[in-house]
Design an enzyme around this catalytic site. Structure first.
Site, short mmCIF file in Angstrom:
data_model
loop_
_atom_site.label_atom_id
_atom_site.label_comp_id
_atom_site.label_asym_id
_atom_site.label_seq_id
_atom_site.Cartn_x
_atom_site.Cartn_y
_atom_site.Cartn_z
CD GLU A 1 -3.07 -0.94 0.19
OE1 GLU A 1 -3.10 0.12 -0.49
OE2 GLU A 1 -3.90 -1.85 0.05
CG ASP B 1 -5.96 -7.54 -7.82
OD1 ASP B 1 -4.91 -7.65 -7.15
OD2 ASP B 1 -6.96 -6.92 -7.40
CD GLU C 1 -15.76 -5.82 -1.87
OE1 GLU C 1 -15.67 -5.57 -3.09
OE2 GLU C 1 -14.89 -5.51 -1.04
CD GLU D 1 -11.07 -2.48 -8.70
OE1 GLU D 1 -10.05 -2.22 -8.02
OE2 GLU D 1 -12.23 -2.24 -8.27
#
Length: 462
Positions: free
Chosen positions: A39, A180, A273, A294
């Site tokens: 992050e 991903d 989700e 996304e």
């Protein structure tokens, strides 16, 4: 710096300048706090690099030699330096957490997710090529190579790995959470760095993904060694995939998969989700929609690639849904349950950093990030170079990186050095059938097809 970058994308240079000044005056990284390596890289390092590269357009006073120097670039390097202890493992794959003051704790778990290993090449290579310090790119490439070597006999990677032993702890293979952005960075890294090796890695993975995880244009989770289905679910994080497919020219598959994902959006007014593909409904305790970007991101790429107004309609659907369902007096709340549109008392930072940005760019085809703005001049070590030509690559937090800046500070110097070596060398006869012009000519990229971040594919015949 995410909000500062967002303000500049929206054209608010005054707010960008205020945030940039505030950061330089108040932020430092010598603090005793545990931070996610992943992050911190995508948000802090990536945000500072992007802000640095947008500084000229925002009207900040630029140092001589910008974009190869500048205060925000130095801050990005300072933040990256704090992450380096995490890479001190036998495999070169980083730990998931590091203390910014003390380094890696002796009790830190060696288990981290696949994306936490493979999502550094954009930021670290950009930092290396702007500063001339190759440490960052070297570490990111070592981590990528180590991860590549752990793939299964059928060409898949799992979800969590032990970075010390290089053993897979979670062996579910898919394109969603925990994996991903690894695939995303192989493709985008190949474009940003003009590196066919990274693209080769992606194509090898993609072949296995298509063989073992794709069913009726959905992508399931399978056991990485056997290919047997372990979770027949669609995760909202997987909705980036059609956009990524458009970048490598696989538009037919991208369009079909996008339609599947869009059908879920239309069913609920947002993406839960988790969505059970066999049941056609939400999964228990995974019914929320935290306003993720996304699907909108994929719509932007696919509209750029096809010009099909379907993707503008999707964007309008998203805009109206978010406005109707999520707006509150103090912001836009995450949806706690898409079935009845209950709201949660929180707004995720990625809603502003990514979701709004991709929506805005979807509806603004002439934006400078699409190549529609005026060019800039930068001063690399070898003289003036052109920036802002539209070759922007978005990191996984939607921070744009100007590929021309990397050339300005790195490749341009290498090219000039090679030309000087040729001109200073003793004259030699050109090989049979080869003129001096061909020796000094512009190099042709070794891709069989050339990629553009706008989703277009340029073949050798274009």
């Amino acid at each position: 710096m995410s909000m500062g970058v967002m303000m500049q994308v929206l054209g608010n240079s005054t707010e960008f300048q205020r945030v940039a000044t505030l950061l330089q005056e108040t932020v430092h990284f010598d603090i005793d706090v545990n931070a996610s390596v992943f992050e911190t890289n995508i948000r802090v390092v990536g945000g500072l690099l992007s802000a640095h590269l947008l500084s000229g357009r925002a009207g900040l006073n630029l140092e001589p030699g910008w974009p190869c120097s500048g205060p925000l670039l130095r801050m990005a390097e300072e933040a990256a330096q704090k992450l380096l202890p995490a890479f001190e493992t036998p495999s070169g794959m980083p730990y998931g957490t590091v203390n910014l003051l003390l380094g890696v704790s002796p009790t830190e778990t060696p288990v981290t997710c696949t994306a936490g290993v493979g999502t550094f090449i954009l930021e670290f290579a950009t930092l290396s090529r702007l500063t001339g310090n190759q440490t960052y790119e070297t570490l990111a490439r070592k981590a990528l190579q180590a991860l590549w070597e752990t793939r299964s006999s059928i060409g898949l990677v799992g979800n969590h790995i032990d970075v010390v032993t290089q053993k897979w702890v979670a062996q579910d293979a898919g394109i969603g959470a925990g994996v991903d952005s690894y695939f995303e960075y192989l493709v985008k890294g190949s474009i940003l760095l003009q590196d066919p090796g990274l693209l080769h890695m992606f194509h090898e993975f993609d072949q296995s993904i298509q063989n073992y995880t794709r069913f009726d244009d959905w992508y399931l989770w399978v056991q990485m060694h056997k290919g047997t289905v372990s979770m027949p679910v669609f995760q909202s994080l997987e909705a980036f995939w059609p956009g990524l497919q458009s970048l490598v020219g696989d538009l037919e598959s991208a369009v079909k998969t996008f339609q599947n994902y869009y059908s879920v959006w239309r069913q609920f007014g947002g993406l839960p989700e988790f969505y059970s593909i066999p049941q056609g409904y939400t999964v228990d305790k995974r019914e929320g929609y935290p306003l993720r970007p996304e699907l909108i991101e994929s719509a932007m790429y696919l509209f750029r690639a096809t010009g099909d107004h379907l993707y503008l309609h999707m964007g309008l659907d998203a805009l109206e849904s978010i406005e109707k369902i999520s707006r509150t007096p103090c912001g836009y709340a995450s949806v706690k349950d898409v079935r009845d549109h209950q709201l949660d008392n929180r707004m995720e930072s990625f809603f502003l950093a990514e979701t709004i940005k991709y929506l805005y760019l979807l509806f603004d085809p002439s934006h400078f990030l699409h190549g529609g703005g005026p060019w800039e001049e930068g001063g690399g070590a070898s003289g003036t170079c052109v920036l802002g030509t539209g070759a922007y690559i978005f990191n996984t937090e939607a921070h744009p990186i100007d590929a021309a800046a990397l050339y300005c500070c790195h490749s341009h110097d290498l090219d000039q050095s090679e030309i000087r070596d040729i001109l200073q060398a003793k004259p030699t006869a050109a090989p049979t059938g080869q003129s001096l012009n061909s020796i000094l000519g512009c190099p042709v990229q070794p891709f069989s097809s050339r990629l553009a971040v706008t989703g277009q594919v340029f073949t050798e015949n274009n």
